[in-house]
Design an enzyme around this catalytic site. Structure first.
Site, PDB file in Angstrom:
ATOM      1  N   VAL A 171       1.063  -1.172  -0.072  1.00 38.67           N
ATOM      2  CA  VAL A 171       0.112   0.075  -0.155  1.00 38.67           C
ATOM      3  C   VAL A 171       0.915   1.220  -0.100  1.00 38.67           C
ATOM      4  O   VAL A 171       0.804   2.417  -0.798  1.00 38.67           O
ATOM      5  CB  VAL A 171      -0.869  -0.180   1.252  1.00 38.67           C
ATOM      6  N   ILE A 229       4.320   1.622  -0.913  1.00 43.83           N
ATOM      7  CA  ILE A 229       4.905   1.733  -2.177  1.00 43.83           C
ATOM      8  C   ILE A 229       4.026   2.080  -3.358  1.00 43.83           C
ATOM      9  O   ILE A 229       3.944   2.727  -4.117  1.00 43.83           O
ATOM     10  CB  ILE A 229       5.747   0.402  -2.556  1.00 43.83           C
ATOM     11  N   TRP A 230       2.748   1.630  -3.419  1.00 45.96           N
ATOM     12  CA  TRP A 230       1.825   1.741  -4.171  1.00 45.96           C
ATOM     13  C   TRP A 230       1.378   3.563  -4.160  1.00 45.96           C
ATOM     14  O   TRP A 230       1.164   3.772  -5.457  1.00 45.96           O
ATOM     15  CB  TRP A 230       0.589   0.930  -4.404  1.00 45.96           C
ATOM     16  N   HIS A 231       1.288   3.827  -3.326  1.00 46.46           N
ATOM     17  CA  HIS A 231       0.807   5.407  -3.023  1.00 46.46           C
ATOM     18  C   HIS A 231       1.944   6.267  -3.479  1.00 46.46           C
ATOM     19  O   HIS A 231       1.818   7.217  -4.265  1.00 46.46           O
ATOM     20  CB  HIS A 231       0.744   5.585  -1.481  1.00 46.46           C
ATOM     21  N   ASP A 232       3.206   5.883  -3.235  1.00 47.07           N
ATOM     22  CA  ASP A 232       4.456   6.681  -3.473  1.00 47.07           C
ATOM     23  C   ASP A 232       5.725   6.216  -3.187  1.00 47.07           C
ATOM     24  O   ASP A 232       5.714   5.437  -2.114  1.00 47.07           O
ATOM     25  CB  ASP A 232       4.373   8.296  -2.870  1.00 47.07           C
TER      26      ASP A 232
END
Length: 580
Positions: A463, A465-468
């Site tokens: 979550v 890493i996926w956000h930024d």
């Protein structure tokens, strides 16, 4: 029906999403009702006192946030330059959040696109005799992709192509599965470091870059759809090549050719391909032939949900698009009420941005000399604005999708302030993403079994890493997992005492600790950052006023937790248990 009943109905869970209705199965519904307290507590002396506390404290919270962030605060000159002219009562507006500013400034364009898309769907489909809805989605989506990202859509197309080739042409399902995840995650890092690397081709490097030049901003949502297509397809292959083909003369029945009878007999089983619920649609028995490049691109570029979701899986999208529309999209009264709730949220957001400049305060760290109560309200209303800035676009895009005949999950089913459990909070926040995570990551890893904490660590690392691609958010993800552990341990120890009269009060004490931890984690990750969070904690525990505030605030949170418990009890008395 009284005005109060209409008011409560308007803000009820059921008006948001039919998935939140009581179960159709009468036995399941009765089991939920039995778990609730049979009598409402709202008219008891205890809860009259709680409502009295609400009547005093909630207005005080709003007033404190306003005085800590408006023109009367001594720190106002430090953040005044971030404000712009507003339209409410001659006040300035805090339009300094870049993400929401982009949406807010383009609302007229988005509504124009909603109207254009809806008209074209209804005119072009019969005119050109388009046999499947997904064919229209494919054509409109490809045009929209170029309009929004211009020649940068070529960069996206590279990722789409590689992902499709992995899923379709890597023969080993296990290798294809690992390759899908490896390539999908690697694209986040590739885009972060190389999104502007020139190709050396003039038309791509210097051509039309579309309405949104930053193509990677929307790519993260696209990645979820890419992964969903491959993972749904590979799941079908693992289930024996999915020997399901349409029955001749009927588009809504599928004959199971694997269920063979004796020689010369017809197959024993005919599957009815209608009225699947939201869980069944996740594994809708689609023929393998439906996992083709046209449906892939139609799903990836489905315009109402392309920019920000909500997320809908490939199987669910294609079932609703080409086989059977769900009944909720045909209930125009529900859709209209949903639109009214969207407008209500927009006006609440506008009021906050015109009267509380907490985003600008947070950006400039302009809280010098503020009390712990003021700093905490700056942080709390920042979190509310973050919630609203995500909720408003999601509800507009879901409304658009409902108008178009596709019903994705509602993303926000609870007000951000109506949460007392870290575990339950993540089921209600970005709910469609949570469902995606559960289906494709959490359950395949083993779910809530023996390695629940390890699985949660994997989930929140993804979550973050996926956000930024940022260390601060990765630390936030690990911090969330750390803060989940006390609740998990407490539930394991005290769940057996659930029938005792004091259990509700003990749960309230636990809820207070949960709320503090959730606030601190999210203030650190998304609002105040390290400096602001440390300043708040120092004020709370190192000063007399801070300690006094912490005790009073904890008491108010205890009251709030009891009210939240009773709100959920009221839902359960109707047979609704959304587990959040």
């Amino acid at each position: 029906m009284s005005y109060l009943s209409h008011f409560l109905e308007f803000f009820s869970l059921e008006t948001l999403d039919v998935r939140l209705f009581p179960p159709a199965d009468a036995a399941r519904k009765q089991n939920i009702i039995k778990k609730a307290s049979p009598v409402s507590r709202w008219k008891t002396t205890e809860f009259k006192f709680y409502l009295g506390v609400f009547a005093v404290v909630v207005p005080l919270m709003w007033y404190t946030a306003m005085t800590a962030s408006n023109e009367h605060n001594p720190n106002y000159p430090r953040f005044a330059h971030l404000l712009s002219d507003g339209w409410m009562f001659g006040r300035k507006v805090d339009n300094s959040d870049q993400q929401y500013r982009f949406f807010r400034n383009n609302i007229p364009l988005l509504f124009g696109l909603v109207i254009l898309h809806s008209i074209l769907r209804r005119v072009v489909t019969p005119l050109l005799r388009i046999p499947k809805r997904s064919y229209f989605d494919f054509g409109f989506g490809v045009i929209f992709l170029f309009a929004i990202h211009g020649v940068n859509s070529f960069r996206i197309s590279i990722h789409l192509t590689v992902n499709y080739l992995i899923g379709k042409y890597v023969k080993s399902p296990k290798v294809a599965l690992w390759a899908t995840w490896a390539y999908g995650l690697s694209t986040l890092f590739i885009n972060h470091h190389f999104r502007t690397v020139p190709f050396g081709i003039d038309i791509i490097d210097h051509g039309f870059k579309g309405i949104v030049e930053r193509w990677d901003v929307f790519y993260n949502i696209t990645l979820l759809r890419m992964l969903s297509f491959n993972l749904d397809f590979l799941e079908k292959k693992r289930e024996g090549e999915n020997l399901l083909k349409p029955v001749t003369g009927g588009s809504h029945e599928l004959k199971d050719l694997s269920a063979k009878g004796q020689k010369g007999e017809k197959p024993k089983e005919v599957l009815k391909f209608v009225d699947l619920d939201d869980r069944q649609r996740l594994k809708a028995p689609l023929p393998l032939s439906e996992y083709n490049v046209v449906n892939y691109l139609a799903y990836i570029t489905y315009t109402p949900l392309f920019i920000a979701g909500p997320i809908i899986t490939f199987n669910d999208y294609l079932y609703q698009s080409n086989y059977q529309q769900v009944s909720s999209v045909k209930d125009y009264r529900r859709t209209f009420i949903y639109f009214l709730r969207f407008l209500f949220c927009v006006f609440v957001m506008e009021f906050l941005l015109h009267f509380m400049y907490v985003v600008a305060v947070s950006k400039t760290k302009a809280w010098h000399g503020d009390t712990p109560f003021q700093i905490s309200m700056i942080g709390l209303f920042n979190l509310n604005i973050i919630w609203l800035k995500l909720l408003i676009p999601w509800r507009l895009f879901r409304f658009w999708s409902l108008l178009d005949g596709i019903d994705p999950p509602e993303n926000m089913i609870r007000c951000m302030d109506n949460n007392y459990s870290a575990l339950q909070f993540w089921r209600a926040w970005h709910r469609s993403y949570n469902k995606w995570i559960i289906r494709y990551i959490y359950v395949p890893l083993g779910g809530g079994g023996k390695y629940r904490i390890v699985n949660s660590l994997f989930v929140f690392s993804f979550v973050a890493i996926w956000h930024d691609i940022e260390l601060r958010l990765l630390m936030w993800g690990w911090l969330v997992v750390l803060f989940l552990m006390p609740e998990i341990i407490a539930i394991a120890i005290f769940k057996r005492f659930e029938g005792n009269w004091w259990y509700r009060y003990l749960s309230g004490i636990g809820a207070v600790g949960n709320i503090w931890m959730m606030m601190i984690a999210n203030l650190f990750g998304f609002c105040l950052g390290q400096d602001g969070t440390v300043a708040l904690l120092k004020e709370m525990f190192n000063t007399y006023n801070g300690i006094q505030f912490t005790i009073l605030a904890s008491g108010c949170l205890f009251v709030a937790s009891q009210v939240m418990f009773e709100l959920r009890e009221a839902e359960m008395r109707k047979g609704i248990n959304v587990k959040c």
